[in-house]
Design an enzyme around this catalytic site. Structure first.
Site, PDB file in Angstrom:
ATOM      1  N   CYS A 141       0.838  -1.216   0.000  1.00  0.00           N
ATOM      2  CA  CYS A 141       0.000   0.000   0.000  1.00  0.00           C
ATOM      3  C   CYS A 141       0.863   1.252   0.000  1.00  0.00           C
ATOM      4  O   CYS A 141       1.394   1.647   1.032  1.00  0.00           O
ATOM      5  CB  CYS A 141      -0.938  -0.007   1.199  1.00  0.00           C
ATOM      6  SG  CYS A 141      -1.990   1.458   1.272  1.00  0.00           S
ATOM      7  N   CYS A 144      -0.452   4.117   2.141  1.00  0.00           N
ATOM      8  CA  CYS A 144      -0.219   3.923   3.577  1.00  0.00           C
ATOM      9  C   CYS A 144       1.252   4.169   3.929  1.00  0.00           C
ATOM     10  O   CYS A 144       1.558   4.812   4.920  1.00  0.00           O
ATOM     11  CB  CYS A 144      -0.541   2.504   4.024  1.00  0.00           C
ATOM     12  SG  CYS A 144      -1.987   1.763   3.294  1.00  0.00           S
ATOM     13  N   ASP A 145       2.145   3.607   3.154  1.00  0.00           N
ATOM     14  CA  ASP A 145       3.553   3.535   3.566  1.00  0.00           C
ATOM     15  C   ASP A 145       4.512   4.381   2.734  1.00  0.00           C
ATOM     16  O   ASP A 145       5.681   4.522   3.110  1.00  0.00           O
ATOM     17  CB  ASP A 145       4.029   2.062   3.500  1.00  0.00           C
ATOM     18  CG  ASP A 145       3.236   1.170   4.450  1.00  0.00           C
ATOM     19  OD1 ASP A 145       2.778   1.690   5.483  1.00  0.00           O
ATOM     20  OD2 ASP A 145       3.067  -0.019   4.158  1.00  0.00           O
TER      21      ASP A 145
END
Ligand code: NDP
Length: 317
Positions: A141, A144-145
């Site tokens: 992701c 997300c990261d």
């Protein structure tokens, strides 16, 4: 509190799944007095349990670890009265006005409304080094990261819209994004491909497969193979993003619910309603585009409100 019908428990609202969608649905349903029962499934907390820092969920200015966030969601759901149970729904029967579900293959529960929030799972390459370095440079992701790889070179595996989107997202943070595409063309929509081609810092490696993600404790490279020439080479990277698709966890609902060809449950646009009265879907199970904790939570809220309205219309609560 639940009615007992012979030996079978009957509840107003059964929630299946324990990610942001399920727990948010539980918070709203409990506060509306629906006495929801939530079954966590085999992976309590869902995909956030394998995420580290979450910095994009509003309300956590310092960020929060994924597992901590899910503990907080659960605590809040229980505090307002949700009956959270550890168990997995293994079968459903949506043929009647009252819906039925089987827990762990042997116990039955009945519900006037069911909220499905079983999520989706990212697909992985399933090579040893990818699993070993998951969370230590390997991610599924970018939204997300990606932030943690600012100023670092990264690779994205895949040639679909998700991979294109992830590569474009990362191209705004990273000096070079290596896109590893296993064929000589991409599956992504033309507009996304055009954007990828226009991005000066995305380097597409065609006919390229991953042999091994390199690194002892953290990712420091990837060994790839050109599947036309069989030639192997190493690319220096610090982040390895796998974007080869997601699989919605909808197998047990097949045959009952309308789904797309991949298995995402279809809802009536703007609602959480499925094709079965009293059955609502929320979160990644029905969303292949946004797939964020906050959007899952939003649709969980919608499902609880839709369930509450349905129960009112039926004169059940
Ligand atoms: P897709 O199934 O569309 O694409 C998966 C990609 O990963 C393909 O390029 C596939 O290659 C590749 N792949 C699969 N397995 C492997 C493997 N083992 N090794 C290397 N590569 C592999 O999944 P997406 O998640 O990209 O998209 C799913 C759906 O969601 C699509 O309908 C898409 O259009 C949609 N979507 C829409 C978005 C938007 O509109 N903004 C954003 C994201 C997704 P191959 O082509 O060779 O099979």
């Amino acid at each position: 509190m639940s009615e007992q019908n012979g030996t079978i428990e009957r509840v107003n609202t059964l929630i299946i799944g324990s990610g942001p969608a399920g727990f948010t649905a539980a918070i709203y349903a409990a506060r509306a007095g629906l006495n929801p029962v939530l079954y966590t499934g085999a992976e309590p907390g869902g995909q956030l349990m394998i995420t580290t820092d979450v910095e994009n969920y509003p309300g956590y200015p310092e960020g929060v670890m994924g597992p901590q966030m899910m503990q907080d969601f659960q605590k809040q759901a229980e505090k307002v009265g949700t009956d959270v149970r550890y168990g997995t729904i293994t079968k459903v029967d949506f043929s009647g006005p009252v819906h039925k579900a089987i827990i762990d293959a042997d116990q039955e529960i009945e519900a006037h409304t069911v909220i499905l929030s079983t999520g989706a799972s990212a697909k992985w390459l399933n090579i040893e080094s990818e699993q070993r370095l998951n969370g230590s440079g390997v991610s599924a992701c970018a939204v997300c990261d990606g932030f943690f790889y600012k100023g670092k070179d990264v690779a994205v595996v895949g040639g679909g819209d998700t991979a294109a989107e992830e590569a474009l997202y990362l191209s705004k943070l990273c000096p070079t994004v290596h896109m590893l595409v296993r064929r000589d063309e991409m599956r992504a929509s033309k507009i996304m491909q055009d954007r990828v081609m226009k991005a000066e810092n995305i380097k597409v490696h065609w006919n390229t497969e991953t042999v091994e993600v390199l690194g002892d404790k953290l990712v420091d490279g990837v060994r790839v193979k050109n599947n036309q020439t069989n030639e192997e080479s190493t690319i220096a990277i610090e982040g390895f993003f796998v974007a080869i698709g997601h699989k919605p966890n909808s197998d047990i609902f097949k045959g009952w619910l309308d789904m797309d060809e991949v298995g995402y449950v279809k809802t009536i646009p703007g609602t959480s309603k499925t094709n079965i009265e009293g059955v609502f879907a929320a979160g990644d199970l029905q969303d292949k585009i946004y797939r964020q904790a906050v959007t899952a939570a939003g649709t969980g809220c919608m499902a609880a409100l839709d369930a509450e309205r349905y129960l009112g219309e039926q004169g059940i609560v």
